[in-house]
Design a protein around this motif. Structure first.
Motif, short mmCIF file in Angstrom:
data_model
loop_
_atom_site.label_atom_id
_atom_site.label_comp_id
_atom_site.label_asym_id
_atom_site.label_seq_id
_atom_site.Cartn_x
_atom_site.Cartn_y
_atom_site.Cartn_z
N ASN A 27 87.72 73.40 28.47
CA ASN A 27 87.16 72.70 28.67
C ASN A 27 85.96 72.87 30.10
O ASN A 27 85.03 72.06 30.19
CB ASN A 27 87.99 71.65 29.82
CG ASN A 27 87.89 71.24 31.17
OD1 ASN A 27 87.61 72.85 31.72
ND2 ASN A 27 89.67 70.27 31.14
N GLY A 28 85.57 74.10 29.76
CA GLY A 28 84.46 74.66 31.47
C GLY A 28 84.71 74.56 32.48
O GLY A 28 84.06 75.12 33.26
N ARG A 155 94.12 71.55 39.38
CA ARG A 155 94.31 70.97 37.95
C ARG A 155 94.72 68.84 38.30
O ARG A 155 94.61 68.86 39.52
CB ARG A 155 96.30 71.02 37.36
CG ARG A 155 96.15 72.55 36.99
CD ARG A 155 97.44 72.95 36.49
NE ARG A 155 97.80 74.04 35.69
CZ ARG A 155 97.67 75.23 36.89
NH1 ARG A 155 97.88 75.19 37.89
NH2 ARG A 155 97.82 76.89 36.01
N ARG A 156 93.96 68.34 37.46
CA ARG A 156 94.58 66.59 37.44
C ARG A 156 95.22 66.14 36.73
O ARG A 156 96.26 67.07 36.03
CB ARG A 156 93.66 65.99 37.91
CG ARG A 156 92.03 66.77 38.72
CD ARG A 156 90.34 65.78 38.18
NE ARG A 156 90.40 65.08 38.47
CZ ARG A 156 90.23 63.91 39.01
NH1 ARG A 156 90.43 64.80 40.65
NH2 ARG A 156 90.48 62.85 39.15
N ASP A 157 96.13 65.19 36.60
CA ASP A 157 97.18 65.06 36.59
C ASP A 157 96.24 64.03 35.08
O ASP A 157 95.50 63.21 35.25
CB ASP A 157 97.58 64.39 37.54
CG ASP A 157 98.28 64.82 38.14
OD1 ASP A 157 99.20 65.60 37.88
OD2 ASP A 157 98.51 64.21 39.53
N PRO A 314 94.13 72.99 30.99
CA PRO A 314 94.01 72.08 32.45
C PRO A 314 93.28 70.64 31.95
O PRO A 314 92.25 71.13 31.82
CB PRO A 314 94.74 72.81 33.39
CG PRO A 314 93.79 73.85 33.03
CD PRO A 314 94.29 74.03 31.10
N LEU A 315 93.69 69.84 32.85
CA LEU A 315 92.72 68.58 33.43
C LEU A 315 92.01 69.83 34.80
O LEU A 315 92.70 69.61 35.06
CB LEU A 315 92.96 67.09 33.46
CG LEU A 315 93.15 66.06 32.14
CD1 LEU A 315 94.69 65.41 32.44
CD2 LEU A 315 92.88 66.49 31.09
N THR A 316 90.37 69.31 34.52
CA THR A 316 90.16 69.17 36.08
C THR A 316 88.39 68.97 36.35
O THR A 316 88.37 67.64 34.84
CB THR A 316 89.03 70.83 35.75
OG1 THR A 316 88.10 71.22 34.36
CG2 THR A 316 90.89 71.80 35.56
N GLY A 317 88.15 68.92 36.72
CA GLY A 317 87.14 67.81 37.39
C GLY A 317 86.88 67.02 37.10
O GLY A 317 87.50 66.67 38.37
#
Length: 331
Positions: A27-28, A155-157, A314-317
């Motif tokens: 996702n960049g 990472r984020r949840d 993973p989720l980021t930002g």
């Protein structure tokens, strides 16, 4: 100010080394080991301390914490701590804890909750549950005698769970070789990753229900040492005993080593999904043979594959959130 050719080359070399510390994701965004150095420098010590205490009380917890990490990576959109969510909540979550791969077998949630509570005390809403899982899996491996590696974090949840994904995406003990390999490839993992990550079965247990079909069915039994199968039937009867536990590696069950691969060569793999790595594909057979003969080779690839698996979308930002508790989405 002009730079000499020597200084330029040094800068380029340092830049190349720095780039290796980052793990690019789809996702960049980027994950990197130093993500919490300023915001929560205590994170590594807190996770390691609590994991060590849990394993000292129950050595089998090492495999359980690793398994949570693995089962989370293969579900939903990638590695996002969706496996930790309970039913209900503000978004009416249907928990992955009730899926076929997790029901009556996934454990260690209380250890993750303890780590999260400790981190919330010193670094409120800073460290994600997904990163806690990744760090705990690394520490569980090391504390069991296995290799260490730098864990890229940041990472984020997730904001939800996927019961369907948990039921369909996680490789099952009775899947065919090609089905398991396909599930790995869907996640961007290859055959080498499959064989290396399967080596985590050097620690931990399997329930009788996970391999009973091999002992009493018409398929898979031909790949098993018959004396070994007879020994397993004692505590895994054809009727009943489904929850009885068996070491996945009965030689060194609490030590993270390469004995698992030696067992496969001896036709003493407990799960069908393990034994087929040495029976149904020439390339995987070769890798099993190499890891059985060279533990360092296995350890090096295991560490690489763990980082690769942890980088599955993973989720980021600003995507997702940092949960206050791992079992519930923030209100």
């Amino acid at each position: 100010m002009a730079h000499s050719p020597t200084m330029t080359m040094v800068f380029i070399a340092l830049l190349a080394q720095t780039t290796l510390c980052f793990s690019k994701i789809t996702n960049g965004g980027y994950l990197y080991p130093q993500f919490y150095d300023r915001s929560c420098p205590q994170v590594t010590n807190i996770v390691r301390t609590i994991v060590a205490q849990a394993i000292a009380q129950d050595p089998s917890m090492a495999a359980s914490l690793f398994r949570l990490h693995f089962h989370d990576c293969f579900v939903r959109f990638g590695y996002d701590a969706s496996i930790l969510l309970d039913n209900g909540g503000t978004r009416n979550v249907i928990s992955e804890k009730g899926s076929i791969p997790n029901s009556n077998s996934a454990r260690g949630f209380e250890v993750i909750d303890q780590i999260k509570a400790a981190l919330e005390t010193v670094c409120p809403q800073t460290v994600s549950c997904a990163d806690i899982l990744a760090l705990a899996a690394r520490d569980s491996t090391v504390l069991s005698g296995g290799p260490s590696w730098e864990v890229p974090v940041g990472r984020r949840d997730s904001l939800g769970a996927s019961l369907r994904g948990s039921n369909h995406n996680i490789p099952a003990p009775n899947n065919t070789f090609q089905t398991i390999l396909t599930k790995f490839k869907i996640q961007g993992l290859d055959l080498v990753d499959l064989v290396a990550l399967s080596g985590s079965h050097t620690i931990g247990n399997a329930r009788c229900t996970s391999f009973k079909q091999r002992l009493y069915g018409n398929t898979g039994n031909e790949h098993t040492d018959q004396l070994f199968a007879a020994q397993m039937r004692v505590n895994c009867p054809q009727s009943g005993g489904d929850q009885n536990l068996f070491f996945l590696d009965n030689v060194t069950p609490m030590k993270f080593d390469n004995e698992y691969y030696k067992n496969l060569i001896d036709s003493k793999g407990v799960l069908s999904s393990d034994q087929i790595l040495f029976k149904e594909n020439q390339e995987s057979m070769q890798i099993v043979t190499e890891y059985a003969a060279n533990q360092d080779m296995f350890f090096q690839q295991f560490a690489k594959s763990m980082v690769k698996m942890g980088n599955i979308s993973p989720l980021t930002g600003f995507r997702g959130q940092i949960r206050k508790t791992c079992k519930n989405i923030n209100n």
